[in-house]
Enzyme design. Structure first.
Site, PDB file in Angstrom:
ATOM      1  N   TYR A   1      13.259 -14.913 -44.646  1.00  0.00           N
ATOM      2  CA  TYR A   1      11.865 -14.745 -44.219  1.00  0.00           C
ATOM      3  C   TYR A   1      10.863 -15.060 -45.325  1.00  0.00           C
ATOM      4  CZ  TYR A   1      13.903 -12.288 -40.249  1.00  0.00           C
ATOM      5  OH  TYR A   1      14.630 -11.975 -39.140  1.00  0.00           O
TER       6      TYR A   1
ATOM      7  N   HIS B   1       4.597 -15.109 -41.691  1.00  0.00           N
ATOM      8  CA  HIS B   1       4.459 -13.656 -41.532  1.00  0.00           C
ATOM      9  C   HIS B   1       4.503 -12.929 -42.880  1.00  0.00           C
ATOM     10  CE1 HIS B   1       3.799 -11.018 -38.267  1.00  0.00           C
ATOM     11  NE2 HIS B   1       5.023 -10.633 -37.993  1.00  0.00           N
TER      12      HIS B   1
ATOM     13  N   PHE C   1      11.518  -3.728 -41.587  1.00  0.00           N
ATOM     14  CA  PHE C   1      10.965  -4.920 -40.966  1.00  0.00           C
ATOM     15  C   PHE C   1       9.510  -4.644 -40.631  1.00  0.00           C
ATOM     16  CE2 PHE C   1      15.322  -6.160 -40.960  1.00  0.00           C
ATOM     17  CZ  PHE C   1      15.217  -7.523 -41.206  1.00  0.00           C
TER      18      PHE C   1
ATOM     19  N   ASN D   1       7.570  -4.386 -38.108  1.00  0.00           N
ATOM     20  CA  ASN D   1       7.129  -3.407 -37.109  1.00  0.00           C
ATOM     21  C   ASN D   1       7.401  -1.960 -37.503  1.00  0.00           C
ATOM     22  OD1 ASN D   1       9.874  -3.591 -36.793  1.00  0.00           O
ATOM     23  ND2 ASN D   1       9.852  -3.726 -34.571  1.00  0.00           N
TER      24      ASN D   1
ATOM     25  N   ASP E   1      -0.938 -11.470 -42.542  1.00  0.00           N
ATOM     26  CA  ASP E   1      -1.205 -12.769 -41.916  1.00  0.00           C
ATOM     27  C   ASP E   1      -2.089 -12.556 -40.690  1.00  0.00           C
ATOM     28  OD1 ASP E   1       1.239 -11.416 -40.931  1.00  0.00           O
ATOM     29  OD2 ASP E   1       1.288 -13.043 -39.472  1.00  0.00           O
TER      30      ASP E   1
ATOM     31  N   ASN F   1       2.125  -6.040 -35.064  1.00  0.00           N
ATOM     32  CA  ASN F   1       3.006  -4.868 -35.024  1.00  0.00           C
ATOM     33  C   ASN F   1       3.047  -4.087 -36.331  1.00  0.00           C
ATOM     34  OD1 ASN F   1       3.707  -5.172 -32.315  1.00  0.00           O
ATOM     35  ND2 ASN F   1       5.300  -6.654 -32.819  1.00  0.00           N
TER      36      ASN F   1
END
Length: 195
Positions: free
Chosen positions: A16, A21, A68, A70, A95, A116
């Site tokens: 990631y 993100h 993560f 969320n 972001d 989220n």
């Protein structure tokens, strides 16, 4: 009132690292390596990478949650409670689909806009009244893409977008010391009029 905790949002893991993100992590990494001159270390009690830094002789915490996206509120809530940091002393860097690449904007409070990470932080802090530094990544529709949003944010920026994102982060870094001094109006004006 001044900023005492700067949180960068992203997803943990090398897969990631370079995705849109993770713009919040990019800013924190640049801040730690630049103005703050500190090293982020794994803090198990906050499930995050964190560092205590001094910016303009103010003690500031930098935080990259390792949950993560969320579940970001777990780390933010835990650190804010532990160090007794008020909601309006928190700056969350994330972001933003509604801003074009190259644009960065400051705002205090407001809805999560479907983000989220922000939803979870609002739940953890029990308030929306924290500051947000929004790094524009553009929306797939405005970028001429049919990609679903969930897919778009988890992909790398296109080659022509990356310099614009880097520019937005550089402009944002210029106003961080002002936010640490509580000069919110001046910081907002400078960031929103930066060329």
């Amino acid at each position: 009132m001044a900023i005492r905790l700067i949180v960068g949002l992203g997803n943990p893991g090398p897969e990631y690292e370079q995705t849109r993100h993770n713009a919040g992590f990019w800013l924190i990494d640049n801040l730690a390596n630049g103005i703050a001159r500190c090293k982020l270390v794994r803090e198990a009690r906050f499930n995050a990478f964190a560092a205590k830094a001094s910016i303009n002789n103010q003690e500031i915490w930098l935080l990259e949650p390792q949950t993560f996206m969320n579940r970001s509120g777990q780390s933010v809530g835990a650190l804010a409670r532990f160090y007794k940091i008020a909601v309006d002393e928190v700056l969350v860097v994330h972001d933003e689909l509604d801003l074009s690449p190259g644009i960065a904007r400051l705002k205090k409070g407001g809805s999560s806009g479907g983000h989220n990470g922000l939803k979870d932080i609002t739940a953890a802090l029990g308030s929306q009244d924290y500051w947000r530094l929004r790094i524009g990544i553009g929306h797939p529709r405005t970028q001429g893409s049919q990609q679903p949003v969930a897919d778009y944010v988890l992909h790398r920026p296109r080659k022509e977008e990356q310099p614009l994102l880097d520019e937005a982060i550089a402009k944002s870094l210029d106003v961080i010391p002002m936010l640490c001094d509580g000069k919110f109006e001046a910081a907002t004006m400078l960031l929103h009029t930066a060329k």
